[in-house]
Enzyme design. Structure first.
Site: not given
Length: 335
Positions: A12-13, A138, A142, A193, A257-258, A281
């Protein structure tokens, strides 16, 4: 000036940044590992697997051939998962133009070696090419960037000229890039993070409130800063976009997601069940292991990371972990 850019990694990113760069007027080729994904993006101008519903710019080219992706490029953007950086970039070496600037947007710490992403590059790149490495990080979901919502990130490089060139290449009227010289700090902020975001998600899944989340974010920032300083980073970096900014976003945003992994753990699901259903992921799962081992190696106290490791890898219950954090020996706040 217009760059010829190879974007390596069509998650995605990677897809979002490739689209942004193409819209800005750069000549961009997006490399994907999956041939069928390349065909779909060529035919439909959409990455339905990782960025559904976003129409990709007509200027954007696609390939699953590394040699084709790198041919004649002046800049490389690597956006593969951190545990794959070594393999993908080692395979890239025969095709990588020696004069190309390399921009890393991968967030994590290698499990087997405890190397940061820039340390991986330092091991595999020729010395002159490592000198033109930059890290881009940063608070940046996405999908929000793909929808052109205002976003600010940091480009870090040891060379001011490299940082400026990356800044100029990526900045648009909705994507603002700041410069920084602290590559280690910017990378660590982006990696740690994700672990704290899983912890914040677990807190939410257990039904705890805003007080708990604020405590996790604040003390998580202290742990991140301690580790960074031990590795030579500047403390001020962690008060910026790549530190506090990314931490707040990932611990609170519904697109994280995390955090989603953590919420499901807090609700009683097992990690293996959750990961088995995920297409994308969640870097924080692997980073929990590598950050825990790195902290032990460097003698850095990271109690949240330690409890996260015990939950994810030693089957400790979330409520027991919370109790241990809350009943630790009393301390002065500080960092």
């Amino acid at each position: 000036m217009a760059e010829k850019i190879a974007v390596i990694g069509a998650g995605s990113w990677g897809t979002t940044l490739a689209d942004l760069l193409a819209k800005k007027g750069h000549e961009v080729t997006l490399w994907a590992y999956e041939p069928e994904l390349v065909l779909e993006m060529r035919d439909n101008r959409e990455n339905s697997l990782f960025l559904p519903g976003i129409k990709l710019n007509e200027r954007l080219a696609f390939t699953n051939d590394l040699a084709e992706a790198y041919r004649g490029c002046s800049m490389v953007l690597c956006v593969v998962p951190s545990q794959l950086v070594r393999r993908v970039m080692t395979n890239s070496l025969p095709f990588l133009p020696k004069e190309a600037i390399i921009v890393s947007a991968s967030k994590g710490i290698e499990v087997d070696t405890l190397a940061t992403v820039s340390e991986i590059y330092q091991e595999i790149l020729p010395p002159e090419q490592f000198q033109v490495l930059a890290a881009l990080s940063g608070p940046s979901f996405a999908r929000e960037v793909a929808l052109e919502m205002p976003t600010a990130v940091t480009a870090a490089a040891s060379s001011e000229a490299v940082a400026r060139r990356v800044q100029e290449a990526f900045t648009t009227d909705y994507f603002r890039v700041y410069r920084n010289s602290d590559v280690v700090g910017v990378e660590l902020g982006g990696a740690i993070k994700n672990v704290i975001a899983i912890a914040a998600g677990i807190s939410d899944g257990l039904g705890f409130g805003s007080n708990t989340r604020a405590a996790l974010i604040t003390r998580g920032l202290a742990e991140m800063t301690r580790l960074g300083v031990a590795m030579g980073a500047q403390p001020s970096t962690f008060a910026g976009l790549a530190g506090m900014g990314d931490l707040v976003l990932t611990c609170t945003g519904d697109l994280s997601r995390n955090r989603s992994v953590g919420i499901q753990i807090g609700q009683g699901r097992t990690l293996s069940e959750i990961l088995g259903e995920m297409r994308m992921v969640a870097e924080g799962v692997k980073t929990t292991e590598s950050a825990y081992n790195l902290a032990k190696k460097l003698g850095v106290e990271m109690p949240i990371i330690e409890q996260m490791y015990q939950m994810l890898y030693q089957n400790k219950s979330a409520r027991e972990a919370v109790l241990e954090l809350m009943t630790r020996n009393l301390k002065a706040e500080g960092v």
